[in-house]
Enzyme design. Structure first.
Site, PDB file in Angstrom:
ATOM      1  N   ASN A 172       1.080  -1.543   0.222  1.00  0.00           N
ATOM      2  CA  ASN A 172       0.365   0.430   0.001  1.00  0.00           C
ATOM      3  C   ASN A 172       0.961   1.406   0.139  1.00  0.00           C
ATOM      4  O   ASN A 172       0.141   2.333  -0.294  1.00  0.00           O
ATOM      5  CB  ASN A 172      -0.792   0.214   1.683  1.00  0.00           C
ATOM      6  CG  ASN A 172      -0.384  -0.068   2.494  1.00  0.00           C
ATOM      7  OD1 ASN A 172       0.932  -1.157   2.688  1.00  0.00           O
ATOM      8  ND2 ASN A 172      -0.609   0.207   3.270  1.00  0.00           N
TER       9      ASN A 172
ATOM     10  N   SER B 120     -10.966  -5.183  -0.456  1.00  0.00           N
ATOM     11  CA  SER B 120     -11.342  -4.424   0.160  1.00  0.00           C
ATOM     12  C   SER B 120     -12.478  -3.240  -0.293  1.00  0.00           C
ATOM     13  O   SER B 120     -11.850  -2.592  -1.319  1.00  0.00           O
ATOM     14  CB  SER B 120     -10.904  -3.425   1.024  1.00  0.00           C
ATOM     15  OG  SER B 120     -11.461  -2.424   2.084  1.00  0.00           O
TER      16      SER B 120
ATOM     17  N   HIS C  57     -13.783  -0.413  -0.722  1.00  0.00           N
ATOM     18  CA  HIS C  57     -13.229   1.156  -1.271  1.00  0.00           C
ATOM     19  C   HIS C  57     -11.666   1.671  -1.428  1.00  0.00           C
ATOM     20  O   HIS C  57     -11.500   2.404  -1.654  1.00  0.00           O
ATOM     21  CB  HIS C  57     -13.251   1.709   0.217  1.00  0.00           C
ATOM     22  CG  HIS C  57     -12.570   1.972   1.330  1.00  0.00           C
ATOM     23  ND1 HIS C  57     -11.100   2.443   0.899  1.00  0.00           N
ATOM     24  CD2 HIS C  57     -11.948   0.448   2.310  1.00  0.00           C
ATOM     25  CE1 HIS C  57     -10.582   1.917   2.640  1.00  0.00           C
ATOM     26  NE2 HIS C  57     -10.873   0.525   3.133  1.00  0.00           N
TER      27      HIS C  57
ATOM     28  N   THR D  93     -25.845  -9.727   9.661  1.00  0.00           N
ATOM     29  CA  THR D  93     -26.868  -8.930   8.826  1.00  0.00           C
ATOM     30  C   THR D  93     -25.964  -8.850   7.704  1.00  0.00           C
ATOM     31  O   THR D  93     -24.840  -7.603   7.941  1.00  0.00           O
ATOM     32  CB  THR D  93     -27.831  -8.518   9.143  1.00  0.00           C
ATOM     33  OG1 THR D  93     -29.334  -9.327   9.653  1.00  0.00           O
ATOM     34  CG2 THR D  93     -28.752  -7.668   8.431  1.00  0.00           C
TER      35      THR D  93
ATOM     36  N   CYS E 280      -2.808   7.570   7.946  1.00  0.00           N
ATOM     37  CA  CYS E 280      -2.732   8.413   9.082  1.00  0.00           C
ATOM     38  C   CYS E 280      -0.983   9.058   9.505  1.00  0.00           C
ATOM     39  O   CYS E 280      -1.021   8.111  10.302  1.00  0.00           O
ATOM     40  CB  CYS E 280      -3.429   7.489   9.878  1.00  0.00           C
ATOM     41  SG  CYS E 280      -3.340   7.941  11.819  1.00  0.00           S
TER      42      CYS E 280
HETATM   43  C1  LIG Z   1     -30.986  -9.150  19.447  1.00  0.00           C
HETATM   44  C2  LIG Z   1     -30.116  -9.250  18.893  1.00  0.00           C
HETATM   45  N1  LIG Z   1     -28.815  -9.527  18.835  1.00  0.00           N
HETATM   46  C3  LIG Z   1     -27.739  -9.195  17.794  1.00  0.00           C
HETATM   47  C4  LIG Z   1     -28.200  -9.198  16.420  1.00  0.00           C
HETATM   48  C5  LIG Z   1     -26.974  -9.019  15.404  1.00  0.00           C
HETATM   49  O1  LIG Z   1     -27.421  -8.131  14.959  1.00  0.00           O
HETATM   50  P1  LIG Z   1     -26.804  -8.285  13.051  1.00  0.00           P
HETATM   51  O2  LIG Z   1     -27.089  -9.295  12.846  1.00  0.00           O
HETATM   52  O3  LIG Z   1     -27.056  -6.580  12.655  1.00  0.00           O
HETATM   53  O4  LIG Z   1     -25.091  -8.071  13.435  1.00  0.00           O
HETATM   54  C6  LIG Z   1     -29.862  -9.050  16.194  1.00  0.00           C
HETATM   55  C7  LIG Z   1     -30.236  -9.353  14.514  1.00  0.00           C
HETATM   56  O5  LIG Z   1     -29.818  -9.665  13.843  1.00  0.00           O
HETATM   57  C8  LIG Z   1     -30.313  -9.290  17.287  1.00  0.00           C
HETATM   58  O6  LIG Z   1     -31.542  -9.220  17.103  1.00  0.00           O
HETATM   59  C1  LIG Z   2      -3.193  -3.306   1.841  1.00  0.00           C
HETATM   60  C2  LIG Z   2      -3.760  -3.487   2.663  1.00  0.00           C
HETATM   61  N1  LIG Z   2      -4.408  -4.504   3.445  1.00  0.00           N
HETATM   62  C3  LIG Z   2      -5.676  -4.020   4.463  1.00  0.00           C
HETATM   63  C4  LIG Z   2      -5.991  -2.209   4.560  1.00  0.00           C
HETATM   64  C5  LIG Z   2      -7.540  -2.899   5.741  1.00  0.00           C
HETATM   65  O1  LIG Z   2      -8.629  -2.602   4.884  1.00  0.00           O
HETATM   66  P1  LIG Z   2      -9.596  -1.822   5.322  1.00  0.00           P
HETATM   67  O2  LIG Z   2      -9.330  -0.396   5.826  1.00  0.00           O
HETATM   68  O3  LIG Z   2     -10.324  -1.494   4.220  1.00  0.00           O
HETATM   69  O4  LIG Z   2     -10.081  -3.037   5.791  1.00  0.00           O
HETATM   70  C6  LIG Z   2      -5.595  -1.695   3.574  1.00  0.00           C
HETATM   71  C7  LIG Z   2      -5.873  -0.859   3.942  1.00  0.00           C
HETATM   72  O5  LIG Z   2      -6.542   0.312   4.332  1.00  0.00           O
HETATM   73  C8  LIG Z   2      -4.931  -1.830   2.262  1.00  0.00           C
HETATM   74  O6  LIG Z   2      -4.175  -0.807   1.630  1.00  0.00           O
END
Ligand SMILES: Cc1ncc(COP(=O)(O)O)c(C=O)c1O
Ligand SMILES: Cc1ncc(COP(=O)(O)O)c(C=O)c1O
Lengths: 395, 144, 395, 144
Positions: free
Chosen positions: C153, C201, C203, C239, C327
């Site tokens: 990077n 990744s 982005h 999710t 950073c």
């Molecule tokens: C009580 C509870 N905990 C954790 C989760 C996990 O959340 P997420 O799927 O957004 O990671 C959910 C729903 O999915 C939930 O209803």
């Molecule tokens: C080589 C490399 N590995 C891992 C990452 C981590 O990716 P992210 O920050 O999207 O989790 C980055 C950039 O942030 C990267 O340039």
């Protein structure tokens, strides 16, 4: 209405509110800087994240430096539980949770059991409530973490978190609560409630999917979970989901602003629904506690009927609901929550969860009930269990 | 998730009900697993002249029951015994992997009903495979 | 142009391309179903995710069931490294990586060291290249995992991944590559290259932030990292970020379609930039390998000058670049990558990374060079190091 | 990140350069840490009549050097020695936490230059605190 979709599965996920989406939108194509970058575009992203953090902290009644963003509610749960367990493993390896936690919590504990920790799973009563005495009794000198969900995703039961957290505090044990279902429905002030760790997920309160947060009270010992860059003050690595974080904060702010009205609206719909079903369909059971429940949650068990076929028939009528929990596809195990509150497998299989949201109306409630009457009738006519029941004289 | 064929048989199941004076009745599965199929056969001159079912179960369970009844109606007992879960799945234009057990259940329900018929009529029966209860293999957890 | 922003930090993050954003958009407010739900709205989300999975798998030349979505590139790295290390710990506890990995990789290994694993950090030559012989020699009978980044990077160096992976395969060791920087720049066919695990990744290739993926070759032993629900075929809970996943796939598809043209464009800009700087500014060093580098990456060290002040002055001219890594705010440690290729602290502190993207133009290149000439001159006039250097006769 | 005041002193640093016949010269920091400040003093009748600096370092390092020279110009040596890093930070309307060490460096540079002046003029000097090299405390890692 008829052929339109009636969405009554807000406990599974919510749409992003249009006004929330509008706040997120610039951060995709225009204000796309990496918050770690020092030039203006980066600083704008940084500012957006810090504003979001302050907003969320304000809602929770905590300090902004106590809020950490994650990639989901599940990640927040994983971090809280594994992080606290490992950070304090020298002190002890005993952990406490409940038997009705979401899998995001339960499976972390099961993982920790394999890694040599010991876990006590507190039982619940037939309404899904934990007895604070059970918690007090379960705490040992080597207990380091208690994790009890704020409100249950299937039956909506709200736990006596204040009492439970007070017990934990008295015994000097870290108290985590999975508030994924509660956030946006309940005015949670984490500091006042003596909560040490709290998980949330944006897509349960009209924010986007794929972003969550963990509140870590200042001073709580917790290891990092996702290692890497110095983001989130060196505690959670990974380039921040700027748009997601902005959306989460905007959604939570709206939720807190409209909490009372939203609750009233949901309670009105649920009451109408419950009363009407109880009146018109026999052999139905309301799961959970009638009062101490999330206002939009209704969980019913229809005897002699299997949940998936019920859901599919409702879907054919445009009604989108859930059977206990969203992913029943491929599942033959009935919900561990319904079993924990004492339902037989047979009855647990016939459960339906309706979770109302802001756009639902009383007309929709009536439409759902009309269709339920018809569908439950049809499925019972098809059911060998109902046949037996009738042949045996209907006892 | 389900094919149109499955949805058709689920929403408009054929041959639902019971036969009061059935020659063979078979029930397989159990409520614990969430699937029970009960099949009624009317057999004349070794031919299945009528068949009805009642099923407690998911969409796939109802659809497989329904199509299985169609597939064996008018067949001889021997022909009906040749019904395989595979042919049931094919006739439905496929089933999701997690739902394949339903087709096995349908095959077993037919076998069980025919065995009952044979038993009542003094035939000998070989050991049949039956779902011994919830092995947990056929699906996994529920989440959101 | 002058007062507009010239963004040349695409290695830090990219904007979401408008056409990618358009594909994501419906999944926020309209097609918001939970992919685990069985009704139509849920099935549509499921389909969107599976289409995205197939698209990404197609680009990588692998099977869709080998692609798993995560909440970031960092999470993918954490999962790959910790997951493979733990799953195979009975076989051995020796791991190999390089000294120029991203912190998302390095910090995982440092964590594993604390947990009792032994890690070999392979050196690189002065251009940042790993010697395959070094890898072959480092492998021991108890080595279970090798993790070598595809492209760096900071200095853009592209490793001889094919050779390295072949060595790993021959010795039966799992081979992971952090391809976060490479994806979208290089046509990677993971299967052909014998890669077992690969992180990406979104982005970094004009997709959204907060979504990544891990390719796990069928048959590779790897533990789960995020425990919970049954999403991602029981391997990664939470999710799904439906909009994010859709955006990642759309972005990668576009990237693969335009790979050659994009490379040509970037190479033209970098060459012009490098040649022009070298001609006009003395005491500059190009870090990395001139040929085996990401086409849009330019990493320069300006002697006697400190990176942050250089960046800030560029920022005042609307030029948004990075000093080695995004950073640097608050950082006094110079980049571990620049030190690993043999730069002194002093020179490493004066490094600048320019990473071009699709919208950059040759006019922008010239504008940047003009400003660099001026700013480097100004900072050198202010620098006690330059003063010493001149007083000593400029050797 | 930086206040307007910091940015002003960074973009338009005051008193950059050197004094050929300086009465005191002090240099603190080191290139390893990424910050070097060199300060030149012209002192007449115990009053700092001129001051110049050269700094290798981040924006905060340059800005603190610049404002420090302004703050001590025209002051007596004793007054200049009272310059604290806190007053430097205040004069700049604050610095980010990770950059506070720069203000300490500025304070130290002034002290070092005055000590040099005293040494040359036969004064006794007390032990001064100086940055002993990179302690790693003042910042953390670089990521994206
Ligand atoms: C009580 C509870 N905990 C954790 C989760 C996990 O959340 P997420 O799927 O957004 O990671 C959910 C729903 O999915 C939930 O209803
Ligand atoms: C080589 C490399 N590995 C891992 C990452 C981590 O990716 P992210 O920050 O999207 O989790 C980055 C950039 O942030 C990267 O340039």
């Amino acid at each position: 209405m008829n052929k339109n979709i009636i969405y009554v599965d807000h406990a599974a996920t919510t749409y992003v509110k249009p006004e929330v989406f509008e706040e997120m939108r610039p951060y995709f194509t225009d204000l796309f800087g990496n918050p770690s970058s020092i030039y203006s575009l980066g600083r704008e992203s940084k500012k957006a994240i810090e504003n979001a953090r302050s907003q969320i902290a304000y809602c929770l009644g905590v300090h902004p430096t106590e809020i950490y963003f994650t990639g989901s509610g599940t990640e927040a749960d994983n971090w809280a539980i594994k992080g606290a367990a490992y950070a304090n493993r020298k002190k002890g390896k005993h952990l406490i949770t409940s038997s009705i936690e979401h899998h995001a919590v339960l499976h972390c504990f099961q993982f920790l059991e394999k890694e040599g920790f010991e876990v006590t799973y507190l039982p619940v009563n037939e309404e899904g409530l934990i007895n604070p005495d059970d918690l007090a009794k379960a705490i040992r000198p080597d207990t380091t973490l208690i994790s009890i969900m704020f409100a249950n995703n299937e039956i909506g039961t709200i736990q006596p978190i204040k009492e439970l957290a007070a017990i934990a505090k008295e015994k000097g044990v870290i108290f985590h609560t999975d508030a994924v279902q509660a956030m946006g429905n309940i005015d949670i002030k984490a500091k006042d409630l003596n909560i040490d760790l709290l998980s949330m997920s944006a897509h349960k309160f009209y924010g986007p999917k794929g972003v969550g947060a963990l509140y870590i009270r200042k001073g709580v010992r917790i290891d990092n979970f996702v290692h890497g860059g110095a983001q989130e003050r060196n505690k959670r690595a990974g380039t921040e989901n700027v748009a997601g974080v902005v959306g989460m904060a905007a959604a939570l702010k709206l939720a807190y602003e409209n909490l009372e009205e939203y609750n009233r609206h949901l309670r009105k719909l649920s009451d109408r629904f419950i009363n009407s079903v109880m009146e018109r369909i026999p052999y139905v059971r309301l799961n959970g506690n009638r009062e101490k429940r999330l206002p939009g949650n209704v969980n019913l068990s229809f005897r002699f009927v299997e949940g998936e076929s019920l859901l599919l028939m409702l879907d054919m009528k445009g009604i989108q609901a859930s059977s206990g929990s969203a992913c029943t596809s491929g599942s033959l195990d009935p919900s561990h929550v319904l079993l924990a509150i004492g339902l037989s497998h047979e009855i647990a299989h016939g459960s339906l969860r309706i979770s109302f949201g802001e756009r639902n109306t009383e007309e929709e409630v009536d439409y759902i009930v009309d269709n339920l009457v018809e569908i439950v009738g049809k499925l019972r006519q098809m059911s060998p269990l109902y046949e037996d029941f009738i042949k045996k004289g209907g006892q | 998730m389900y094919s149109e064929k499955v949805m058709d048989h689920f929403m408009n199941p054929r041959n639902v009900g019971e036969i009061e004076d059935a020659d063979g009745v078979g029930q397989v599965g159990n409520a614990k697993c969430g699937d029970i199929m009960k099949m009624y056969l009317k057999i004349e001159n070794n031919v299945i002249v009528d068949v009805k079912f009642r099923t407690f179960g998911c969409g796939a369970a109802i659809a497989t029951s329904s199509i299985a009844t169609e597939m064996i109606k008018g067949k001889t007992v021997e022909e009906a015994l040749k019904l395989t879960n595979k042919s049931v799945v094919e006739a439905l234009d496929g089933l999701p992997p997690a739902k394949l057990h339903c087709s096995i259940l349908a095959e077993e329900a037919v076998v069980a009903a025919i065995e009952d018929y044979k038993r009542r009529h003094g035939h000998e029966i070989e050991d049949a495979q039956q779902c011994p209860g919830c092995c947990g293999k056929c699906g996994s957890s529920r989440d959101e």
